[in-house]
Design a protein around this motif. Structure first.
Motif, PDB file in Angstrom:
ATOM      1  N   HIS A 157      14.273   3.535 -14.958  1.00 50.06           N
ATOM      2  CA  HIS A 157      13.579   3.952 -13.466  1.00 50.06           C
ATOM      3  C   HIS A 157      13.450   5.248 -13.215  1.00 50.06           C
ATOM      4  O   HIS A 157      13.919   6.066 -12.165  1.00 50.06           O
ATOM      5  CB  HIS A 157      14.534   3.388 -12.499  1.00 50.06           C
ATOM      6  CG  HIS A 157      14.320   1.771 -12.350  1.00 50.06           C
ATOM      7  ND1 HIS A 157      12.971   1.063 -11.743  1.00 50.06           N
ATOM      8  CD2 HIS A 157      14.985   0.744 -12.651  1.00 50.06           C
ATOM      9  CE1 HIS A 157      13.257   0.012 -11.861  1.00 50.06           C
ATOM     10  NE2 HIS A 157      14.191  -0.505 -12.611  1.00 50.06           N
ATOM     11  N   GLY A 158      12.915   6.026 -14.179  1.00 49.96           N
ATOM     12  CA  GLY A 158      12.789   7.516 -14.128  1.00 49.96           C
ATOM     13  C   GLY A 158      13.858   8.536 -13.911  1.00 49.96           C
ATOM     14  O   GLY A 158      13.695   9.529 -13.476  1.00 49.96           O
ATOM     15  N   ASN A 159      15.100   8.056 -14.358  1.00 51.42           N
ATOM     16  CA  ASN A 159      16.275   8.832 -14.289  1.00 51.42           C
ATOM     17  C   ASN A 159      16.438   9.321 -15.735  1.00 51.42           C
ATOM     18  O   ASN A 159      17.323   8.907 -16.408  1.00 51.42           O
ATOM     19  CB  ASN A 159      17.393   7.993 -13.696  1.00 51.42           C
ATOM     20  CG  ASN A 159      18.661   8.735 -13.515  1.00 51.42           C
ATOM     21  OD1 ASN A 159      18.873   9.939 -13.894  1.00 51.42           O
ATOM     22  ND2 ASN A 159      19.749   8.289 -12.792  1.00 51.42           N
ATOM     23  N   ALA A 160      15.848  10.427 -15.837  1.00 49.99           N
ATOM     24  CA  ALA A 160      15.894  11.003 -17.268  1.00 49.99           C
ATOM     25  C   ALA A 160      17.207  11.685 -17.684  1.00 49.99           C
ATOM     26  O   ALA A 160      17.798  11.483 -18.622  1.00 49.99           O
ATOM     27  CB  ALA A 160      15.031  12.171 -17.366  1.00 49.99           C
ATOM     28  N   ALA A 161      17.916  12.086 -16.477  1.00 55.31           N
ATOM     29  CA  ALA A 161      19.191  12.742 -16.796  1.00 55.31           C
ATOM     30  C   ALA A 161      20.349  11.570 -17.290  1.00 55.31           C
ATOM     31  O   ALA A 161      21.149  11.966 -18.082  1.00 55.31           O
ATOM     32  CB  ALA A 161      19.892  13.515 -15.401  1.00 55.31           C
ATOM     33  N   ALA A 162      20.136  10.415 -16.671  1.00 54.85           N
ATOM     34  CA  ALA A 162      21.188   9.421 -17.134  1.00 54.85           C
ATOM     35  C   ALA A 162      20.672   8.998 -18.328  1.00 54.85           C
ATOM     36  O   ALA A 162      21.643   8.629 -19.378  1.00 54.85           O
ATOM     37  CB  ALA A 162      20.987   8.292 -15.953  1.00 54.85           C
ATOM     38  N   LEU A 163      19.248   8.865 -18.633  1.00 54.82           N
ATOM     39  CA  LEU A 163      18.881   8.429 -20.182  1.00 54.82           C
ATOM     40  C   LEU A 163      19.329   9.333 -21.195  1.00 54.82           C
ATOM     41  O   LEU A 163      19.855   8.931 -22.180  1.00 54.82           O
ATOM     42  CB  LEU A 163      17.520   8.367 -19.855  1.00 54.82           C
ATOM     43  CG  LEU A 163      16.820   7.998 -21.404  1.00 54.82           C
ATOM     44  CD1 LEU A 163      17.261   6.692 -21.918  1.00 54.82           C
ATOM     45  CD2 LEU A 163      15.221   8.323 -21.401  1.00 54.82           C
ATOM     46  N   GLU A 164      19.496  10.656 -20.786  1.00 54.73           N
ATOM     47  CA  GLU A 164      19.680  11.689 -21.953  1.00 54.73           C
ATOM     48  C   GLU A 164      21.172  11.510 -22.221  1.00 54.73           C
ATOM     49  O   GLU A 164      21.498  11.418 -23.318  1.00 54.73           O
ATOM     50  CB  GLU A 164      19.557  13.067 -21.448  1.00 54.73           C
ATOM     51  CG  GLU A 164      19.995  14.033 -22.589  1.00 54.73           C
ATOM     52  CD  GLU A 164      19.300  13.887 -23.772  1.00 54.73           C
ATOM     53  OE1 GLU A 164      20.072  14.388 -24.693  1.00 54.73           O
ATOM     54  OE2 GLU A 164      18.254  13.278 -23.831  1.00 54.73           O
ATOM     55  N   GLU A 165      22.251  11.348 -21.351  1.00 60.62           N
ATOM     56  CA  GLU A 165      23.611  10.903 -21.334  1.00 60.62           C
ATOM     57  C   GLU A 165      23.714   9.569 -21.951  1.00 60.62           C
ATOM     58  O   GLU A 165      24.724   9.452 -23.094  1.00 60.62           O
ATOM     59  CB  GLU A 165      24.399  10.948 -20.050  1.00 60.62           C
ATOM     60  CG  GLU A 165      24.284  12.013 -19.399  1.00 60.62           C
ATOM     61  CD  GLU A 165      24.869  13.359 -20.065  1.00 60.62           C
ATOM     62  OE1 GLU A 165      25.752  13.017 -20.926  1.00 60.62           O
ATOM     63  OE2 GLU A 165      24.218  14.545 -20.082  1.00 60.62           O
ATOM     64  N   VAL A 166      23.023   8.414 -21.758  1.00 60.25           N
ATOM     65  CA  VAL A 166      23.135   7.393 -22.720  1.00 60.25           C
ATOM     66  C   VAL A 166      22.607   7.386 -23.930  1.00 60.25           C
ATOM     67  O   VAL A 166      23.155   7.096 -25.100  1.00 60.25           O
ATOM     68  CB  VAL A 166      22.262   6.303 -21.927  1.00 60.25           C
ATOM     69  CG1 VAL A 166      22.068   4.984 -22.841  1.00 60.25           C
ATOM     70  CG2 VAL A 166      22.922   5.813 -20.553  1.00 60.25           C
ATOM     71  N   ARG A 167      21.726   8.236 -24.510  1.00 60.77           N
ATOM     72  CA  ARG A 167      21.092   8.487 -25.754  1.00 60.77           C
ATOM     73  C   ARG A 167      22.034   9.269 -26.477  1.00 60.77           C
ATOM     74  O   ARG A 167      22.356   8.917 -27.649  1.00 60.77           O
ATOM     75  CB  ARG A 167      19.987   9.487 -25.669  1.00 60.77           C
ATOM     76  CG  ARG A 167      18.682   8.644 -25.153  1.00 60.77           C
ATOM     77  CD  ARG A 167      17.521   9.822 -25.029  1.00 60.77           C
ATOM     78  NE  ARG A 167      17.079  10.266 -26.280  1.00 60.77           N
ATOM     79  CZ  ARG A 167      16.162  11.025 -26.643  1.00 60.77           C
ATOM     80  NH1 ARG A 167      15.630  11.661 -25.705  1.00 60.77           N
ATOM     81  NH2 ARG A 167      15.967  11.703 -27.860  1.00 60.77           N
ATOM     82  N   LYS A 168      22.833  10.363 -25.957  1.00 58.17           N
ATOM     83  CA  LYS A 168      24.164  10.897 -26.388  1.00 58.17           C
ATOM     84  C   LYS A 168      25.181   9.911 -27.067  1.00 58.17           C
ATOM     85  O   LYS A 168      25.731   9.899 -28.210  1.00 58.17           O
ATOM     86  CB  LYS A 168      24.536  11.812 -25.562  1.00 58.17           C
ATOM     87  CG  LYS A 168      23.703  13.227 -25.332  1.00 58.17           C
ATOM     88  CD  LYS A 168      24.290  14.175 -24.503  1.00 58.17           C
ATOM     89  CE  LYS A 168      23.546  15.346 -23.962  1.00 58.17           C
ATOM     90  NZ  LYS A 168      24.278  16.247 -23.095  1.00 58.17           N
ATOM     91  N   ALA A 169      25.481   8.997 -25.977  1.00 59.34           N
ATOM     92  CA  ALA A 169      26.637   7.915 -26.191  1.00 59.34           C
ATOM     93  C   ALA A 169      26.028   6.982 -27.213  1.00 59.34           C
ATOM     94  O   ALA A 169      26.869   6.658 -27.955  1.00 59.34           O
ATOM     95  CB  ALA A 169      26.900   7.377 -25.016  1.00 59.34           C
TER      96      ALA A 169
END
Length: 248
Positions: free
Chosen positions: A12-24
């Motif tokens: 839902h357009g939350n790129a900051a959260a997506l980036e942290e999930v990608r790292k995990a």
């Protein structure tokens, strides 16, 4: 053979959260990644969210479209929100139009090309990626759903594992012969825990298990980003992300 599959949805357009999930997810080194739609509507950074998902797709991730992706790409609100029988609120339309304008032609074309379902076969085990449930982008596995309806919806696929989102409430339901893996939301969670949620599925021969993972992100920074982006209703949606609670 043992294989692991990471599942995420509802960025839902939350790129900051997506980036942290990608790292995990990178730390887990899964064999595959499945992304179950609703990528852009409501968040402060729809373009960055699409770019992040497209990078995952370029690395081999399986991506499907969610109902709000239809709203943003083509303004088909009846298809995206069929339960709103009294009409779609102006705030929904304004948010979709704002995200549409932010994305631009290339990202919109990519969003439109996404399928509603994708399948992954790991030896004898099939996994289905869908947004809400097999055959539907809008009829999800709500936690209060009648068991007979759950059985009806899971019967729409031969897949052993149904990977989905839509409800924004993470949950793993083991029905015995089928496993429903609702990863929750990687950016817009509604269970009171202001972190991003995703899931890790492990397939070990005939044994299939899944667990929900939680990944922290800077919810305050995202809230500030909401309030400075100027999209309609952004302050309210930013408060939802920060509180992780749905308040209409």
């Amino acid at each position: 053979m043992t294989a692991r599959v990471a599942v995420l949805s509802d960025v839902h357009g939350n790129a900051a959260a997506l980036e942290e999930v990608r790292k995990a997810i990178r730390k887990e080194r899964p064999d595959a990644v499945m992304i179950a739609g609703d990528l852009v509507l409501n968040g402060p950074e729809p373009s960055a969210a699409v770019d992040g998902v497209r990078e995952l797709e370029a690395e081999g991730a399986i991506v499907v479209q969610g109902n709000t992706d239809v709203a943003v790409a083509d303004f088909d609100y009846s298809a995206a929100f069929p339960w709103l029988t009294d009409g779609v609120p102006d705030t929904f339309r304004a948010a979709a139009e704002w995200a549409h304008d932010e994305l631009g032609d290339d990202r919109l074309a990519w969003l439109r090309r996404l399928p509603s379902e994708r399948r992954l076969r790991l030896e004898d085990t099939m996994l289905l990626a869908c947004h809400a449930s097999p055959g539907s982008q809008t009829q999800g596995f709500d936690q209060a759903l009648d068991p007979s309806v759950i059985l009806e919806r899971v019967s729409g696929t031969d897949a052993r594992v149904i990977c989905c989102g839509h409800t924004h409430l993470p949950e793993v339901r083991d029905l015995g012969w089928k496993l429903i893996v609702n990863d929750g939301s990687a950016g817009y969670i509604f269970d009171g825990d202001a972190t991003a949620s995703w899931a890790l599925v492990t397939v070990d021969g005939d044994d299939v298990t899944a667990e929900i993972r939680r990944t922290a992100f800077d919810a305050l920074a995202v809230f500030i980003s909401f309030t400075t982006r100027g999209s309609p209703g952004s302050t309210h949606r930013g408060a939802l992300v920060r509180s992780a609670t749905l308040v209409r």
